[in-house]
Design a protein around this motif. Structure first.
Motif, PDB file in Angstrom:
ATOM      1  N   TRP A  11       0.838  -1.191   0.000  1.00  0.00           N
ATOM      2  CA  TRP A  11       0.000   0.000   0.000  1.00  0.00           C
ATOM      3  C   TRP A  11       0.878   1.248   0.000  1.00  0.00           C
ATOM      4  O   TRP A  11       0.651   2.200  -0.751  1.00  0.00           O
ATOM      5  CB  TRP A  11      -0.914  -0.025   1.218  1.00  0.00           C
ATOM      6  CG  TRP A  11      -1.909   1.106   1.309  1.00  0.00           C
ATOM      7  CD1 TRP A  11      -2.251   1.990   0.327  1.00  0.00           C
ATOM      8  CD2 TRP A  11      -2.686   1.464   2.447  1.00  0.00           C
ATOM      9  NE1 TRP A  11      -3.200   2.876   0.784  1.00  0.00           N
ATOM     10  CE2 TRP A  11      -3.491   2.568   2.083  1.00  0.00           C
ATOM     11  CE3 TRP A  11      -2.800   0.946   3.736  1.00  0.00           C
ATOM     12  CZ2 TRP A  11      -4.365   3.163   2.981  1.00  0.00           C
ATOM     13  CZ3 TRP A  11      -3.682   1.534   4.620  1.00  0.00           C
ATOM     14  CH2 TRP A  11      -4.448   2.636   4.243  1.00  0.00           C
ATOM     15  N   LEU A  12       1.915   1.247   0.834  1.00  0.00           N
ATOM     16  CA  LEU A  12       2.833   2.382   0.893  1.00  0.00           C
ATOM     17  C   LEU A  12       3.629   2.526  -0.394  1.00  0.00           C
ATOM     18  O   LEU A  12       3.933   3.633  -0.837  1.00  0.00           O
ATOM     19  CB  LEU A  12       3.793   2.209   2.080  1.00  0.00           C
ATOM     20  CG  LEU A  12       3.161   2.181   3.470  1.00  0.00           C
ATOM     21  CD1 LEU A  12       4.226   1.908   4.531  1.00  0.00           C
ATOM     22  CD2 LEU A  12       2.449   3.492   3.770  1.00  0.00           C
ATOM     23  N   LEU A  13       3.954   1.366  -1.015  1.00  0.00           N
ATOM     24  CA  LEU A  13       4.801   1.380  -2.208  1.00  0.00           C
ATOM     25  C   LEU A  13       4.016   1.711  -3.475  1.00  0.00           C
ATOM     26  O   LEU A  13       4.491   2.471  -4.325  1.00  0.00           O
ATOM     27  CB  LEU A  13       5.484   0.012  -2.367  1.00  0.00           C
ATOM     28  CG  LEU A  13       6.522  -0.125  -3.472  1.00  0.00           C
ATOM     29  CD1 LEU A  13       7.743   0.742  -3.198  1.00  0.00           C
ATOM     30  CD2 LEU A  13       6.940  -1.595  -3.630  1.00  0.00           C
ATOM     31  N   THR A  14       2.805   1.171  -3.606  1.00  0.00           N
ATOM     32  CA  THR A  14       2.047   1.293  -4.859  1.00  0.00           C
ATOM     33  C   THR A  14       0.763   2.112  -4.728  1.00  0.00           C
ATOM     34  O   THR A  14       0.079   2.334  -5.719  1.00  0.00           O
ATOM     35  CB  THR A  14       1.674  -0.104  -5.386  1.00  0.00           C
ATOM     36  OG1 THR A  14       0.760  -0.722  -4.458  1.00  0.00           O
ATOM     37  CG2 THR A  14       2.905  -0.970  -5.551  1.00  0.00           C
ATOM     38  N   ARG A  15       0.422   2.507  -3.485  1.00  0.00           N
ATOM     39  CA  ARG A  15      -0.816   3.261  -3.213  1.00  0.00           C
ATOM     40  C   ARG A  15      -2.060   2.415  -3.436  1.00  0.00           C
ATOM     41  O   ARG A  15      -3.155   2.948  -3.522  1.00  0.00           O
ATOM     42  CB  ARG A  15      -0.906   4.536  -4.084  1.00  0.00           C
ATOM     43  CG  ARG A  15       0.291   5.462  -3.967  1.00  0.00           C
ATOM     44  CD  ARG A  15       0.484   5.918  -2.541  1.00  0.00           C
ATOM     45  NE  ARG A  15       1.637   6.816  -2.420  1.00  0.00           N
ATOM     46  CZ  ARG A  15       2.137   7.230  -1.264  1.00  0.00           C
ATOM     47  NH1 ARG A  15       1.593   6.821  -0.135  1.00  0.00           N
ATOM     48  NH2 ARG A  15       3.182   8.027  -1.225  1.00  0.00           N
ATOM     49  N   ARG A  16      -1.907   1.086  -3.533  1.00  0.00           N
ATOM     50  CA  ARG A  16      -3.079   0.206  -3.652  1.00  0.00           C
ATOM     51  C   ARG A  16      -3.534  -0.165  -2.254  1.00  0.00           C
ATOM     52  O   ARG A  16      -2.855  -0.886  -1.530  1.00  0.00           O
ATOM     53  CB  ARG A  16      -2.749  -1.062  -4.439  1.00  0.00           C
ATOM     54  CG  ARG A  16      -3.983  -1.912  -4.748  1.00  0.00           C
ATOM     55  CD  ARG A  16      -3.610  -3.295  -5.247  1.00  0.00           C
ATOM     56  NE  ARG A  16      -3.072  -4.134  -4.187  1.00  0.00           N
ATOM     57  CZ  ARG A  16      -3.816  -4.805  -3.298  1.00  0.00           C
ATOM     58  NH1 ARG A  16      -5.134  -4.686  -3.320  1.00  0.00           N
ATOM     59  NH2 ARG A  16      -3.247  -5.564  -2.389  1.00  0.00           N
ATOM     60  N   ARG A  17      -4.708   0.328  -1.892  1.00  0.00           N
ATOM     61  CA  ARG A  17      -5.218   0.121  -0.540  1.00  0.00           C
ATOM     62  C   ARG A  17      -5.618  -1.331  -0.314  1.00  0.00           C
ATOM     63  O   ARG A  17      -6.242  -1.948  -1.187  1.00  0.00           O
ATOM     64  CB  ARG A  17      -6.425   1.030  -0.307  1.00  0.00           C
ATOM     65  CG  ARG A  17      -7.004   0.961   1.091  1.00  0.00           C
ATOM     66  CD  ARG A  17      -8.163   1.925   1.244  1.00  0.00           C
ATOM     67  NE  ARG A  17      -8.743   1.849   2.578  1.00  0.00           N
ATOM     68  CZ  ARG A  17      -9.760   2.574   3.001  1.00  0.00           C
ATOM     69  NH1 ARG A  17     -10.317   3.455   2.174  1.00  0.00           N
ATOM     70  NH2 ARG A  17     -10.226   2.436   4.222  1.00  0.00           N
TER      71      ARG A  17
END
Length: 296
Positions: free
Chosen positions: A112-118
């Motif tokens: 999530w932090l790396l790709t912004r995929r929640r």
């Protein structure tokens, strides 16, 4: 062909998980004869030499980006193993292995932090179940975590970061180079820490040598090389799920070889963690089932 490679990758990761499960028992037994930093230092020095020989042609062509990738992975590996090994001195193989397996639940959140995929609802539910299981396994009658359990939990965090880092770099970097560099970093760092914080070793016997060689050859060189190669053909989350089965192997071997006792509390905690671990694997299967039931 891609499906075949993915299947081979999954089988390879399952074998790695079995090897790592056995390493909990071997490490626990060996800590009766050698201090943790020296154990890691000797383990990874031998592993680095062996993987260096295997990877010699690749190392001659190593790029700066490969070395940087290996160092990043090496940092997460070092912290994971240091904390896991020290934690293992203060808890059982079963508890340590299941808590460390919590890294699979942490992986989507780091992505999530790396790709912004929640993370979706399944992953959030899995995280809640995981920490319920850790609480059942680890909290004493006064609702306090022991030092062994706390260190095991923090080590799981760094192993999750390691899986994410490998998944990020394995497709773009030479896996032989990054495997050699990460092991060399752990070996040198552990040796420095051992020389500073632990008494010098004056005797070296078979009770130390045989387990260290096993950990170096199988649990380090072979296992991490296979992991890095296999993760080039599967997702990090999928790899984490398979690798987390090391907790099952470790717990079973702890009962068989170390005569550890299985309690109701232990079983409930383990079941909660197992449910959290497999929830990400069940999720795509449920999605496929829904698609199959939906009329065209």
């Amino acid at each position: 062909m891609n499906d075949k490679k993915a299947l081979i990758a999954d089988i390879s990761l399952l074998i790695v998980a079995a090897i790592w499960g056995s390493s909990f028992v071997v490490t626990k037994s060996t800590l009766d004869h050698i201090t943790p930093f020296y154990l890691l230092a000797f383990r990874f020095i031998i592993a680095t030499i062996l993987i260096g020989i295997v990877s010699l042609k690749h190392l001659k062509k190593a790029k700066i980006s490969d070395i940087k990738a290996g160092l990043v992975i090496g940092i997460t590996m070092l912290l994971g193993f240091l904390l896991q090994t020290i934690g293992l001195m203060n808890t059982t193989v079963g508890v340590n292995s299941f808590i460390v397996s919590a890294n699979v639940v942490m992986v989507p959140f780091f992505y999530w932090l790396l790709t912004r995929r929640r993370p979706d609802g399944y992953e959030i539910f899995g995280a809640i179940m995981c920490f319920v299981g850790i609480g059942v396994l680890s909290l004493d009658g006064n609702l306090r975590l022991g030092s062994g359990e706390i260190l095991s939990l923090i080590s799981a965090l760094f192993f999750a970061l390691q899986i994410v880092a490998v998944g990020h770099y394995a497709r773009e970097s030479d896996v032989y180079v990054i495997t050699t560099v990460q092991m060399a970093f752990v070996a040198v760092s552990a040796l420095i820490l051992a020389s500073i914080f632990e008494p010098q070793i004056t005797t070296f016997n078979t009770d130390m040598a045989v387990p260290i060689i096993y950990l170096a050859v199988f649990s380090s060189m072979i296992a991490f090389l296979v992991q890095n190669i296999a993760q080039a053909h599967t997702s990090s989350t999928h790899a984490a799920i398979i690798l987390s089965t090391e907790a099952l192997f470790g717990s079973i071997m702890g009962v068989i070889f170390l005569k550890e006792i299985i309690t109701i509390k232990f079983l409930i905690g383990c079941m909660a963690i197992l449910i959290s671990v497999i929830i990400s694997e069940v999720k795509p299967n449920l999605s496929n089932l829904k698609r199959q039931k939906t009329p065209a």
